[in-house]
Design an enzyme around this catalytic site. Sequence first.
Site, PDB file in Angstrom:
ATOM      1  N   SER A 269       0.867  -1.195   0.000  1.00  0.00           N
ATOM      2  CA  SER A 269       0.000   0.000   0.000  1.00  0.00           C
ATOM      3  C   SER A 269       0.892   1.228   0.000  1.00  0.00           C
ATOM      4  O   SER A 269       2.076   1.133   0.320  1.00  0.00           O
ATOM      5  CB  SER A 269      -0.854   0.032   1.268  1.00  0.00           C
ATOM      6  OG  SER A 269      -0.058   0.438   2.377  1.00  0.00           O
ATOM      7  N   ASP A 270       0.358   2.386  -0.315  1.00  0.00           N
ATOM      8  CA  ASP A 270       1.097   3.608  -0.041  1.00  0.00           C
ATOM      9  C   ASP A 270       0.993   3.888   1.477  1.00  0.00           C
ATOM     10  O   ASP A 270       0.272   3.214   2.212  1.00  0.00           O
ATOM     11  CB  ASP A 270       0.585   4.785  -0.890  1.00  0.00           C
ATOM     12  CG  ASP A 270       1.678   5.852  -1.054  1.00  0.00           C
ATOM     13  OD1 ASP A 270       2.619   5.879  -0.236  1.00  0.00           O
ATOM     14  OD2 ASP A 270       1.588   6.676  -1.986  1.00  0.00           O
ATOM     15  N   TRP A 271       1.700   4.903   1.905  1.00  0.00           N
ATOM     16  CA  TRP A 271       1.862   5.217   3.335  1.00  0.00           C
ATOM     17  C   TRP A 271       0.494   5.375   4.041  1.00  0.00           C
ATOM     18  O   TRP A 271      -0.249   6.314   3.743  1.00  0.00           O
ATOM     19  CB  TRP A 271       2.675   6.506   3.454  1.00  0.00           C
ATOM     20  CG  TRP A 271       3.126   6.868   4.831  1.00  0.00           C
ATOM     21  CD1 TRP A 271       2.365   7.411   5.820  1.00  0.00           C
ATOM     22  CD2 TRP A 271       4.434   6.715   5.364  1.00  0.00           C
ATOM     23  NE1 TRP A 271       3.119   7.613   6.934  1.00  0.00           N
ATOM     24  CE2 TRP A 271       4.417   7.195   6.681  1.00  0.00           C
ATOM     25  CE3 TRP A 271       5.646   6.227   4.861  1.00  0.00           C
ATOM     26  CZ2 TRP A 271       5.540   7.210   7.500  1.00  0.00           C
ATOM     27  CZ3 TRP A 271       6.763   6.240   5.673  1.00  0.00           C
ATOM     28  CH2 TRP A 271       6.708   6.719   6.969  1.00  0.00           C
TER      29      TRP A 271
END
Length: 740
Positions: A269-271
């Site tokens: 996932s992104d942050w």
Amino acid sequence: MNKFTRNFPPREPTKPVQDRVEDLLSKMTLEEKIGQLQQVDASTIPVPDEFIAKISRGEIGSIINQTDPDICNAMQKAAVENSRLGIPLLIGRDVIHGFRTIAPIPLGQAATWNPDLVRDIAQVAAREARSQGVHWTFAPMIDISRDPRWGRIAESFGEDPYLTSVLGVAMLEGFQGNDLSAPDSIAACAKHFVGYGASESGRDYNTTNIPANELRNVYLPPFKALVDAGIATVMTSFSDIDGVPATANADLVEGVLRQDWGFDGLIVSDWNAIGELVVHGLSEDNAHAVIEAVTAGIDMDMAGGVYEAHLADHVASGLIDERKIDEMVSRVLRLKFDLGLFEQPYAQPDLYPPLTDKSAREIAYQAALESFVLLKNDADTLPLQSEDVRSIAIIGPLGDAPHEQLGTWIFDGLAEDSVTPLAALKATYGTQIKITHVPGLSTSRDRRHDQFEAAEAAARESDVAIVLLGEESILSGEAHSRADISLPGAQSELLQRVHAASRKTVTVIMAGRPLTIERDLPHTDALLFAWHPGTMGGPALIDLIFGVHAPSGKLPVTFPRSVGQIPIYYNHKTTGRPPVADDMVLIDDIEEQAKQTSLGMSSFHLDDGHLPLFPFGFGLSYADFTLSDLKLNHWTMRENESIKVSVKLTNSSVHAGATTVQLYLRDVSASVTRPVRELKKFRKVSVAPNSATDIVFELKPSDLAFYRRDKSFGPEAGEFKIWVSTNAQDGLSGEFQLAI
Ligand code: BGC
């Protein structure tokens, strides 16, 4: 030798990776498995005991944002020696355009149109990063970026799917090499899947709305190209697309990426993007967000802590099957095996001590040199002849700004390594040319005029004024979008004053995006667009200005005249009413009480027409290039046949130079509306003074393929137009038929 390397002889490296993964998985507890799916922010130094204790318990599989080799090795030691199964940590870092040696921002790299150079840049970055303990970078960013307001356009390869695919693959090859376990390779990550570049109004993290056909034909192809080329990992986007955030988008992630394309690498996932599903209003709480993300196919939770918090409960309650967790974990383990971390988990800073490698600086220099785009050169202002120039005024806030020339995302790059244009000018010509330096403004945003008189005086007293303007690094990149993309602060006024006072004005703009510079153009004799050129920007720029080399950069993105024209990109559709030049009466020329239809009924802006300031693919040289003799070897293309398109490129000047010859195609009628032009091939060629070379491109039916109205992929029979040119707006044209 690094003090940690000796303790760890290879552990069964010859056994096939899949067997090793399964063996290990069969010994893992659920908690240990969930640990592997967690990426934790390790930027807090010194390392707290609790962090080390968690690693020792096998609860952390990956860390991000720690590049001190001693700290990385201490954490790694805890994982390898103290944890029950000794699974090494996977250490991630944003190595976006260099690690310590900084190359131009990716948008500048795209302006080189040179995949070999982009590959070399990534190779240098990989070996510098790996030796410091980094195994995994979050690049290349291959989001199609058609909105220069969006700060992240700086990280992209621009607006074109083909150029982005070619350069994305080159960057991936540079990072990953042939063998991920080599001491100079790191795993790459294609991001952000998918559509992030279409953030509404160019405001970061904003909603995207991309019609299905456009998604297939424009935004997905670079990801497909990188999956086919063997990218190790993919990151999902923060943004929502057609109502579903990418991180929960099972149709796209599990459906397109995994099932249709067969991608079996790690998806991260992104942050905290899983937690943000709650903020998006898609999930009622984190527990639900975790179900959404797992269902969509997200293997690893970057810095969110939500897999750790909820996965075990979901397995216990039967909402998530443990076999699904095993699948996710096996992708993490496979990557760790592929990277050779079970054999050599540690940083080896002595292997490639930063900045001792001359070739790294040479590549950064070459990359900067080829990234510069010459946009204006009236009366052959450039190159300067060093024997004719006795004095130069260096003016502007970016002439001696070592940090600002590095650009966005330079976590590990240092301003002190930069060579600025002022330093380079002094080093090369300091003894023969009188150099005066007046910044004129303290930063690119400064609005004060108090140094203007000094700047004017310096310009007046010098043979040439070199004015270095643009954007500081902080004005582009993530979360740094702008609504007005003209030169910030009082830079335009400074340029006007200097130009009025000087005999010759050469302007250099360093920026993270195209800027609306139409009003500035009359106030300079020559204009170079230098993006953020990195560590070696200064020497490359000075060599270019003095003609040691000729400019060869070409725009990877359209330059709008005004923000109101955005989105403006070369590969737009024709519409039912394309602009008709004769009809385009601009606002100041409209007669009073003109009749409703007197301006024609076509697609243009009353105040800006329809053309950009500079088209995609544009860039001048000191050499004079002309294309001629366009020939197609057949007028009809049949199945399994190709057409050869040949053209002659002549350099009728005394300067050696390189240019990029571009082949564009248009499918004249199809089951869905097609772009007026699409880049299909390009070649960067050097031509000696007063000589010519022949260039041949080969087009196959597969080059004509697209996603059709029935959602299938392939070419459609009929008429095609082609152009061979040095920018997207003009060129020699021809046509052929596809008969299949
Ligand atoms: C960015 C990613 C980046 C990640 C890790 C996020 O905010 O969107 O591109 O890789 O942070 O730093």
